[in-house]
Write a protein that holds these residues in place. Structure first.
Motif, PDB file in Angstrom:
ATOM      1  N   GLY A  95       0.146   0.540   3.303  1.00 16.42           N
ATOM      2  CA  GLY A  95       0.392   1.293   2.074  1.00 16.42           C
ATOM      3  C   GLY A  95       0.635   2.769   2.303  1.00 16.42           C
ATOM      4  N   ARG A  96       0.565   3.159   3.569  1.00 12.82           N
ATOM      5  CA  ARG A  96       0.747   4.572   3.933  1.00 12.82           C
ATOM      6  C   ARG A  96      -0.226   5.451   3.145  1.00 12.82           C
ATOM      7  NH1 ARG A  96       4.868   6.826   6.889  1.00 12.82           N
ATOM      8  NH2 ARG A  96       6.180   5.008   6.720  1.00 12.82           N
ATOM      9  N   ASN A  97       0.237   6.364   2.282  1.00 10.18           N
ATOM     10  CA  ASN A  97      -0.700   7.224   1.548  1.00 10.18           C
ATOM     11  C   ASN A  97      -0.902   6.762   0.117  1.00 10.18           C
ATOM     12  OD1 ASN A  97      -1.061   9.038   3.711  1.00 10.18           O
ATOM     13  ND2 ASN A  97       0.997   9.835   3.289  1.00 10.18           N
ATOM     14  N   CYS A  98      -0.657   5.516  -0.113  1.00  9.24           N
ATOM     15  CA  CYS A  98      -0.637   5.026  -1.488  1.00  9.24           C
ATOM     16  C   CYS A  98      -1.537   3.783  -1.622  1.00  9.24           C
ATOM     17  CB  CYS A  98       0.822   4.698  -1.815  1.00  9.24           C
ATOM     18  SG  CYS A  98       1.027   3.936  -3.383  1.00  9.24           S
TER      19      CYS A  98
ATOM     20  N   PRO B  33      15.375   0.916  -4.356  1.00 11.90           N
ATOM     21  CA  PRO B  33      14.030   1.093  -3.808  1.00 11.90           C
ATOM     22  C   PRO B  33      13.512  -0.171  -3.125  1.00 11.90           C
ATOM     23  CG  PRO B  33      13.950   0.860  -6.198  1.00 11.90           C
ATOM     24  CD  PRO B  33      15.400   0.860  -5.823  1.00 11.90           C
ATOM     25  N   ALA B  34      13.178  -0.054  -1.847  1.00 10.22           N
ATOM     26  CA  ALA B  34      12.621  -1.192  -1.111  1.00 10.22           C
ATOM     27  C   ALA B  34      11.541  -0.686  -0.174  1.00 10.22           C
ATOM     28  CB  ALA B  34      13.729  -1.893  -0.318  1.00 10.22           C
ATOM     29  N   THR B  35      10.322  -1.013  -0.481  1.00  5.82           N
ATOM     30  CA  THR B  35       9.190  -0.677   0.389  1.00  5.82           C
ATOM     31  C   THR B  35       7.981  -1.499  -0.027  1.00  5.82           C
ATOM     32  OG1 THR B  35       7.514   0.995   0.886  1.00  5.82           O
ATOM     33  CG2 THR B  35       8.814   1.394  -1.074  1.00  5.82           C
ATOM     34  N   ILE B  36       7.213  -1.927   0.976  1.00 12.69           N
ATOM     35  CA  ILE B  36       6.005  -2.695   0.627  1.00 12.69           C
ATOM     36  C   ILE B  36       4.933  -1.767   0.062  1.00 12.69           C
ATOM     37  CG2 ILE B  36       6.449  -4.458   2.389  1.00 12.69           C
ATOM     38  CD1 ILE B  36       3.942  -3.158   3.890  1.00 12.69           C
ATOM     39  N   ASP B  37       5.123  -0.455   0.156  1.00 14.71           N
ATOM     40  CA  ASP B  37       4.073   0.485  -0.270  1.00 14.71           C
ATOM     41  C   ASP B  37       4.075   0.770  -1.773  1.00 14.71           C
ATOM     42  OD1 ASP B  37       3.534   0.717   2.447  1.00 14.71           O
ATOM     43  OD2 ASP B  37       4.763   2.513   2.685  1.00 14.71           O
ATOM     44  N   LYS B  38       5.184   0.550  -2.422  1.00  7.48           N
ATOM     45  CA  LYS B  38       5.348   0.908  -3.842  1.00  7.48           C
ATOM     46  C   LYS B  38       4.883   2.351  -4.103  1.00  7.48           C
ATOM     47  CE  LYS B  38       3.445  -0.995  -7.790  1.00  7.48           C
ATOM     48  NZ  LYS B  38       3.708  -0.133  -8.953  1.00  7.48           N
ATOM     49  N   ASP B  39       5.363   3.238  -3.251  1.00 11.34           N
ATOM     50  CA  ASP B  39       4.890   4.626  -3.324  1.00 11.34           C
ATOM     51  C   ASP B  39       5.990   5.556  -3.815  1.00 11.34           C
ATOM     52  OD1 ASP B  39       6.528   4.357  -1.136  1.00 11.34           O
ATOM     53  OD2 ASP B  39       5.261   5.476   0.241  1.00 11.34           O
TER      54      ASP B  39
END
Ligand code: F6P
Length: 320
Positions: free
Chosen positions: A171-174, A124-130
């Protein structure tokens, strides 16, 4: 001898390079062949890859972005292209594919696994932590630190000029990025997609803060919130909070040198991915659950010596 493929996909996240390094070095330690596909899933479709040796991942642990580049592959959403990708993987005799990316990338991996016998392991790799269930994601900690660095600077001018500042974060939707940026920056409020903010209550709070002598308020707005920065500013102006500025932090949150936490997490997950390959694990995403606050009786502190994590200590040598 096993052959491992790596790709980075979706929005890049600081620490992806550290993960690539860990996978490459851990694979080579086991005498596995390891290759990297360029441009995410597009690289699988176009059969674009590079061979890795130990030195090809030297001096990358500290850099943001990904040496393999990424894409949000629209073609990969179509079955006919996934079948081309699966054929390419079979032709070059890959045993396992390690996909480093966020939620969309993991979904892509799940689809690909249906079309091929190749084993798939996701990191898992994303700045959103979603990503539900997964907990920590590579890049999130760096993005928070980048956001805080910027917000601290905004706070200086906000306080000095006594102006209310709205700061938009990604964060997109998060809401995770906004929540942690809000706590870390000591913001007056954070607007997040998961909860609707009552502007009446918020404006009263800001006005009370200003009346009590506070100079300049910081309001964080996550990009997926029900109000964006401009709309919030207009609504606050209707409530007589007139002096407002808006800053959108945008893509600076995606770049930069990975934080210590992200380098270590990426190294651990990269090493764990190769362990999964050794164990012939298929169709998994690796997760490091969140640490929770616990109550530990004080008298236990006396009798329990502080222990280092030996496996982390050993990782230095393994990945060197
Ligand atoms: O998923 C990471 C992210 O930066 C989100 O926070 C944001 O919504 C999106 O990617 C932006 O994507 P792009 O760089 O494709 O505009």
């Amino acid at each position: 001898m096993k052959k491992i493929g790596i790709l980075t996909s979706g929005g890049d996240a600081p620490g992806m390079n550290a993960a690539i390094r860990a996978i490459v070095r851990s694979s080579l330690n086991k005498k596995f062949n390891v290759i990297g596909f360029k441009n995410g899933y597009d690289g699988l479709i176009d059969n674009k890859f590079v061979n890795f040796d130990r030195r090809s991942v030297g001096n990358i642990i500290q850099h943001g972005g990904s040496i393999l580049y990424t894409s949000r592959s629209l073609r990969f959403l179509e079955e006919k292209y996934r079948l081309i990708a699966a054929k390419n993987l079979d032709k070059i005799d890959i045993d396992s594919l390690v996909v480093i990316g966020g939620e969309g990338s993991a979904r892509g991996a799940k689809e690909l696994a249906k079309d091929t016998k190749i084993k798939v392991v996701c990191i898992p790799a994303t700045i959103d932590k979603d990503m539900p269930l997964v907990g920590k994601t590579i890049g999130f900690d760096t993005a928070i630190n980048t956001a805080l660095n910027a917000i601290d600077k905004i706070r200086d001018t906000a306080t000095t000029s006594n102006v209310t500042h709205i700061v938009e974060v990604m964060g997109r939707n998060c809401g995770w990025l906004a929540i942690l940026a809000g706590i870390g920056a000591g913001a007056e409020a954070a607007l997040i997609p998961e909860s609707k903010t009552d502007v009446d209550i918020l404006s009263k709070r800001v006005i009370n803060q200003l009346k009590s002598g506070k100079k300049g308020c910081i309001l964080i707005v996550a990009e997926g919130s029900h109000l964006n920065g401009n709309v919030l500013a207009e609504k606050l102006k209707e409530k007589r909070i007139l002096d407002i500025r808006i800053t959108s932090l945008g893509h600076i949150q995606r770049g930069g040198n990975p934080s210590a936490a992200d380098r270590v997490l990426a190294s651990e997950l990269g090493y764990a991915a190769v362990k999964s390959v050794i164990n012939n694990t298929n169709n998994v995403i690796l997760a490091k659950p969140l640490d929770k606050i616990k109550e530990i009786p004080l008298n236990k502190l006396k009798i329990t010596p502080n222990k280092i994590d030996k496996s982390l200590y050993n990782l230095i040598n393994i990945l060197a």
